[in-house]
Design an enzyme around this catalytic site. Structure first.
Site, PDB file in Angstrom:
ATOM      1  N   SER A 147      -2.750   9.871  -3.549  1.00  0.00           N
ATOM      2  CA  SER A 147      -2.007   8.965  -4.427  1.00  0.00           C
ATOM      3  C   SER A 147      -0.766   9.678  -4.971  1.00  0.00           C
ATOM      4  O   SER A 147       0.075  10.118  -4.185  1.00  0.00           O
ATOM      5  CB  SER A 147      -2.940   8.466  -5.534  1.00  0.00           C
ATOM      6  OG  SER A 147      -2.392   7.338  -6.183  1.00  0.00           O
ATOM      7  N   ASP A 223      -7.385  -1.009  -0.466  1.00  0.00           N
ATOM      8  CA  ASP A 223      -6.846  -0.305  -1.633  1.00  0.00           C
ATOM      9  C   ASP A 223      -6.224  -1.319  -2.588  1.00  0.00           C
ATOM     10  O   ASP A 223      -5.385  -2.130  -2.175  1.00  0.00           O
ATOM     11  CB  ASP A 223      -5.794   0.699  -1.136  1.00  0.00           C
ATOM     12  CG  ASP A 223      -5.402   1.722  -2.171  1.00  0.00           C
ATOM     13  OD1 ASP A 223      -5.125   1.319  -3.317  1.00  0.00           O
ATOM     14  OD2 ASP A 223      -5.359   2.914  -1.821  1.00  0.00           O
ATOM     15  N   HIS A 255      -9.214   2.893  -3.117  1.00  0.00           N
ATOM     16  CA  HIS A 255      -8.404   4.020  -3.596  1.00  0.00           C
ATOM     17  C   HIS A 255      -9.256   5.127  -4.234  1.00  0.00           C
ATOM     18  O   HIS A 255      -8.713   6.083  -4.768  1.00  0.00           O
ATOM     19  CB  HIS A 255      -7.388   3.490  -4.617  1.00  0.00           C
ATOM     20  CG  HIS A 255      -6.175   4.354  -4.793  1.00  0.00           C
ATOM     21  ND1 HIS A 255      -5.273   4.602  -3.775  1.00  0.00           N
ATOM     22  CD2 HIS A 255      -5.709   5.057  -5.861  1.00  0.00           C
ATOM     23  CE1 HIS A 255      -4.308   5.397  -4.216  1.00  0.00           C
ATOM     24  NE2 HIS A 255      -4.548   5.699  -5.473  1.00  0.00           N
TER      25      HIS A 255
END
Lengths: 284, 284
Positions: A147, A223, A255
């Site tokens: 991320s 996600d 995620h």
């Protein structure tokens, strides 16, 4: 530079350490995790950098990512830096995605952030120099992250190709100059002149410079943050640049660390193949 | 019985779920984690019970134990129950090792604990019945656990050998009738008459009854709680009983999840060998 060891736990035949030190770059104490595989007892091993995402400390991936098992098999060390400077004297913001826990791997140039938020230099220079001097590490580095940390891995490596031999990312924030995960933070840390942001955008860097090796990116199709991560921009840039690598869309994954841990083995193996195994010195 | 699914995350090709339900046995809402491996999509799979230690919820081992990777490889489901009833109306104690988070896998008979603390029946009867009815699980069960959960795994299996085909433990509280991790809790939950405690002591149960299969126990030599766990009492009981199994002292390992995760692969493989793999139904 003094290194204070906060904990050491035996783990897959190696040692998972947590260490604290005074950072001159960030002007505060910083904590990081370092996993040394069993092979480090016999000689220097390559180092895989894992940069974490928003809200994380050094601890999240260290306890939930499952990297140690694979690192032990391949003879890689893994370092888990914190994601920002921290402390009562360090600037912060009530939002989860700005300030402490959200350093975005840049050197801030705007007040109040510029006093401490220098994660780009911290990772590349200060922390790297510190661990290379203090631990049995070979000067062969790979970098990955998740991320915001995937953004960090891509941007740090693309800007400093001589410093990293291998590169991958999990669900990276790919195009921060066009995303609400990026415009807010780059504006705060670097100012409103967007020309200063381009050097911290994986899509723009990749299109401009490419990468000397191949790149592995994993992205879950379920996600919740696809609109903010903008994986299609990164996949497009890789294709336009004809960048060697693999952009893998993983069906049904989200995620979370359940996603990261599911593909940790692949990423560690990817880096190990490109870094070479830990090499024990010849014995007399 | 209504099952509320709180989360589902794709993980190693399967699904890590977290579910909540009203427990009649514990007279409160209870939450558990259940990992279903990819093989469960094709038919019922055996179920490995993982009982957690003091202070844990369903979440600790689910996020830090690394069991899913191995369970996916072997085709086992893994269930992570909570360690006690919980809630504002549930009795508690300021100490970390009594009350909520410290159910010790017994049915309390003394006030104020007897109103909710019935983890023995909860695990063996209510939760087992619930998940067998709701998920694609074969009626073949193995059981393991860590610390207080190792005590739970050993005592539940030794008392109910027909319910479990395989048994292992990580650093179990082995001899609670002689330990401060045990005397305090068994006294509070079951009363001061120690004759009621013997049915919840792995050493006493093993010496009296033995176990129909072989048992795997891992214990770190650098565990900070050796005096409370009393592994030497369990190793001695196994030897005196001539109980088939392996009692492994792991050099340098402590009591953390860095220890548990390091040997999770061995334990999952141990159970898989004894439970048989998930069997897909014949396709037409």
């Amino acid at each position: 530079m003094t290194l204070e060891t906060l904990s050491e736990n035996r783990c897959f035949g190696g040692v998972q350490g947590v260490h604290r030190h005074r950072s001159e770059v960030c002007a505060c104490d910083m904590t990081f995790g370092l996993y040394l595989p069993p092979q480090a007892a016999a000689g220097p091993v390559p180092l895989l950098w894992y940069l974490s995402g928003l809200t994380c400390t050094h601890e999240n991936a260290m306890t939930k990512g499952g990297f140690q098992e694979h690192a032990a098999r391949h003879g890689l060390a893994v370092i888990f830096p914190d994601t920002s400077p921290r402390g009562e004297s360090v600037a912060d913001d009530p939002a989860y995605d700005l300030g402490q826990g959200a350093g975005f791997y840049v050197n801030a140039t705007r007040a109040p952030w510029d006093a401490h938020f220098r994660m780009y230099d911290y990772v590349l220079t200060e922390l790297r120099g510190l661990v290379m001097a203090a631990f049995p590490l070979a000067d062969r580095h790979g970098i990955t992250g998740h991320s915001m940390g995937g953004h960090g891995a891509l941007t740090l490596a693309l800007r400093n190709p001589e410093m990293f031999a291998s590169l991958s990312a999990f669900a990276p924030i790919a195009h921060p100059v066009r995303s609400d995960w990026g415009r807010k933070q780059l504006g705060a840390y670097l100012g409103e002149d967007e020309s200063a942001w381009a050097g911290h955008d994986s899509v723009l860097l990749l299109e401009e410079r490419g990468w000397h090796g191949d790149i592995l990116v994993d992205q879950g199709t379920a996600d919740d943050f696809l609109d903010l991560l903008m994986p299609e921009a990164l996949a497009g840039a890789m294709a336009r640049r004809r960048q060697p690598g693999q952009f893998r869309l993983q069906p049904g994954y989200d995620h979370s660390y359940f996603f990261v841990s599911s593909f940790a083995a692949d990423h560690v193996a990817w880096h190990a193949e490109r870094l070479g195994p830990g090499r024990a010195p010849m014995r007399a």
